[in-house]
Design a protein around this motif. Structure first.
Motif: not given
Lengths: 359, 324
Positions: A49-51, A62-64, A309-317, A319-328
């Motif tokens: 949900g946070k992601l 969204i632009s990010y 677009e999907f990949f970029g959005a996930m990458k950005f999400g 970086t602002r995630f409380d769990a380790p970003s490697e989950i992406v």
């Protein structure tokens, strides 16, 4: 009655469509990601949900997600996908990306010109560098029979150290013990957020260039003789040669175009986001992730666009995630793996149908 | 003369530091490709091996147990690759790419969980042993010291032969793998499966089983390769530690025409150029980034001049679909 036939046809169509399998793969990827989150003691529903909340929170985010983070993936993904069509695995997109960024940085920093000349000049320099870097591999393959995958892996590293060498040259280095180059001139910058303050600080009009590339590459592959030749060589080299197609020439062309696409990604990143080239500590991975994007997109240019677009959005999400970003990375890896495996599913369904038809 | 010998000793020492991880991985890649399964995922299997080696080494303190676990971890990922490629007939390049992503993601993810959010493990208390530690000094001391500088501590012989056990294992494995490939029944089957699976199948060879064994073995070896970085060369895992070495190993295999002995030459060439880098780099006359390019440029030149076209196993990359 008619309705049910339509539904049946619709389901059949869905079963045949690659898009369905990609979608299923994405869902499975998220499920595996959820398990990893559970193991680490996070609530997956809350985390996801946070992601997504982060990705869509504001126009800025969204632009990010869909401009700043996605543009390089659109182009490196296209680069890999295009080469795939010719039967070449472009693992060298990484090096081509780096050469493009170095060329754009040099022209951007040391040429003085008004913006309407300077920007195209940077892009042309990058394209030339990419075409050269990609084409060189093609040349080695054709002239000496060198294995292209091996050459590209080497070329990636040569580009990597070449870039580090350039960045540390006197005059190019910004000085003061810093490990990055001088910034490019304002006339070479393509950032648009000055005019559109709602966007993320480094949104740039490279996104339009990337979109144009998607259309152009789609057109080349599907509507031109060149595309036909390239695909023919990719499907069956001997048959293509027998039909009078110059297979060597096709490989060279495909690798040059592929190189140009990847180098364009590097150039746009320098002109729109970083404004400089920094010394690398490790390979940045835009080229390698281009492989992932191309696969998620099923090597179709528009699929690549969605995948990027999907990949970029996930990458950005991430970086602002409380769990380790490697989950992406874990989610992405699972998705690609499922896409690979899904060919079995598709085969089973189609053979099932054939059997029914026979009886 | 002594000075030259000493410099050569340092170069060879560095060579033997850089070569073993590549060699393990290259042998792994060789096994897999020979049986007809492209394994781009070597890089990921090395990564997971490097991490597992460092983590188990830190928690257990036993480098050999860690080394073994690293191999097994690599094998787990290889079996995923095998399941996708052999059972599900997936595209091997795609599956390998996925493995790379997955393995590096999981390595860092678990690392963060085990080491309080850090992407770097704590150093392992015990590295793999140096087998001949002190031997040459002993010789020097007990044989009257008349054998010259070569026997002194950090002399030529000490530098060259007093390396970590992993280096010796790697070179012995080249022999073992060569023997398996060319002198055993299993090796013959393996090569047959890689060249012409239909023919092998008609003669009663279980194509899938042979491929599974080969892919599992490739993951095991790649895992050992990763661990020989974190348990010998350096003693911690960090995300940048493997980067690219798996691909270099694949390059070495292509360079060596898919033969274990050829792959070994490729790896040594790489290791040696890296060794040269250490010596030439310390003189400071040539920029270090230019020197760093040497291994890659030399490989391409060698490829063009001496190696020529590689003979790729004929069925490499093609899933075997049994006809009815």
């Amino acid at each position: 009655m008619k309705n049910s036939i339509n539904t049946k046809r619709f389901i059949e169509k869905l079963q045949e469509s690659a898009f369905t399998y990609t979608l299923i793969s994405i869902i499975i990827g998220f499920i595996v990601g959820a398990i990893a989150l559970l193991i680490a003691g996070y609530n997956p529903i809350e985390s996801y949900g946070k992601l997504f909340g982060v990705i869509f929170r504001s126009t800025k985010n969204i632009s990010y997600s869909f401009i700043e983070y996605s543009v390089p993936y659109i182009l490196t993904g296209l680069s890999v996908a295009f080469a795939f069509k010719t039967g070449v695995f472009n693992i060298g997109a990484e090096g081509q990306y780096v050469m493009g960024s170095v060329a754009a940085m040099l022209v951007g920093a040391f040429v003085k010109a008004p913006a309407y000349i300077h920007i195209p000049l940077c892009i042309i320099a990058a394209l030339a560098a990419g075409a050269l870097w990609g084409g060189l591999v093609g040349f080695l393959k054709i002239r000496f029979g060198a294995h292209e995958v091996l050459c590209m892996i080497m070329f990636n590293w040569i580009a990597y150290y070449f870039s580090n060498f350039i960045v540390n040259l006197d005059g190019v280095n910004v000085g003061g013990g810093k490990t990055w180059s001088v910034p490019i001139a304002d006339t070479a910058k393509i950032t648009i957020s000055d005019w559109l303050p709602g966007l993320s600080p480094k949104a740039h009009f490279g996104v339009f260039i990337a979109l144009i590339c998607v259309v152009v590459i789609y057109y080349i592959i599907n509507r031109t003789t060149l595309g036909f030749k390239l695909k023919a060589v990719g499907f069956n080299r001997s048959a293509a040669e027998y039909a009078g197609i110059n297979a060597n020439g096709s490989v060279l062309t495909a690798l040059s175009i592929s190189g140009m696409l990847a180098s364009l990604a590097g150039a746009l990143q320098v002109m729109g986001v970083t404004y400089k080239v920094s010394q690398f500590a490790g390979q940045e991975g835009y080229g390698f992730q281009g492989i992932t994007v191309a696969l998620i997109g099923g090597t179709n240019p528009f699929g690549v666009l969605l995948g990027a677009e999907f990949f970029g959005a996930m990458k950005f999400g991430g970086t602002r995630f409380d769990a380790p970003s490697e989950i992406v990375d874990i989610i992405m890896g699972c998705i690609v793996l499922c896409i690979a495996i899904s060919s079995l599913l598709r085969m089973m369904i189609s053979s099932n149908k054939k059997n029914k038809g026979g009886v | 003369m002594d000075q030259l010998l000493k410099t050569l000793g340092i170069v060879l020492n560095a060579t033997l530091m850089y070569t073993p991880p590549l060699l393990f991985a290259a042998l792994g890649s060789c096994c897999s490709e020979k049986s007809g399964v492209i394994n781009i995922g070597i890089e990921g299997m090395m990564t997971i091996g490097a991490f597992t080696g460092a983590a188990v080494g830190y928690f257990s303190g036993d480098p050999w147990l860690a080394f073994l676990c690293a191999g097994l971890a690599g094998m787990v990922f290889a079996l995923i690759h095998g399941f996708a490629c052999i059972t599900c007939k997936a595209d091997q390049t795609i599956s390998g790419t996925a493995i790379n992503f997955l393995a590096s993601g999981i390595a860092v993810y678990v690392c963060r969980l085990l080491f309080a959010g850090n992407t770097e493990t704590h150093p392992v208390p015990n590295k793999l042993p140096r087998i001949f530690n002190g031997l040459f000094e002993w010789c020097n001391a007990n044989l009257g010291g008349k054998w010259g500088e070569a026997f002194a501590k950090n002399g030529f012989l000490d530098n060259v032969f007093n390396t970590y056990a992993s280096a010796y294992i790697a070179f012995i494995l080249v022999l073992v793998i060569w023997f398996i490939f060319y002198k055993t029944r299993f090796g013959l089957r393996l090569r047959a499966v890689g060249e012409h699976p239909q023919a092998a199948d008609t003669l009663g060879v279980n194509v899938s089983l042979v491929r599974y064994i080969c892919v599992a073995l490739s993951g095991f070896l790649a895992g050992l390769g990763g661990a020989s970085i974190t348990l010998a060369t350096v003693s911690v895992y960090r995300p940048s530690i493997v980067i690219g070495q798996g691909f270099i190993a694949i390059a070495a295999v292509i360079f060596g025409k898919f033969k274990p002995q050829g792959a070994m030459l490729g790896c040594i060439l790489f290791g040696f150029c890296n060794g040269l880098k250490v010596v030439v780099g310390s003189s400071g006359s040539i920029p270090v980034n230019i020197i760093s390019m040497i291994p890659y440029v030399v490989t391409i030149i060698a490829l063009i001049l001496f190696v020529g076209k590689a003979h790729v196993p004929a069925a490499n990359g093609k899933p075997y679909i049994k006809s009815k």
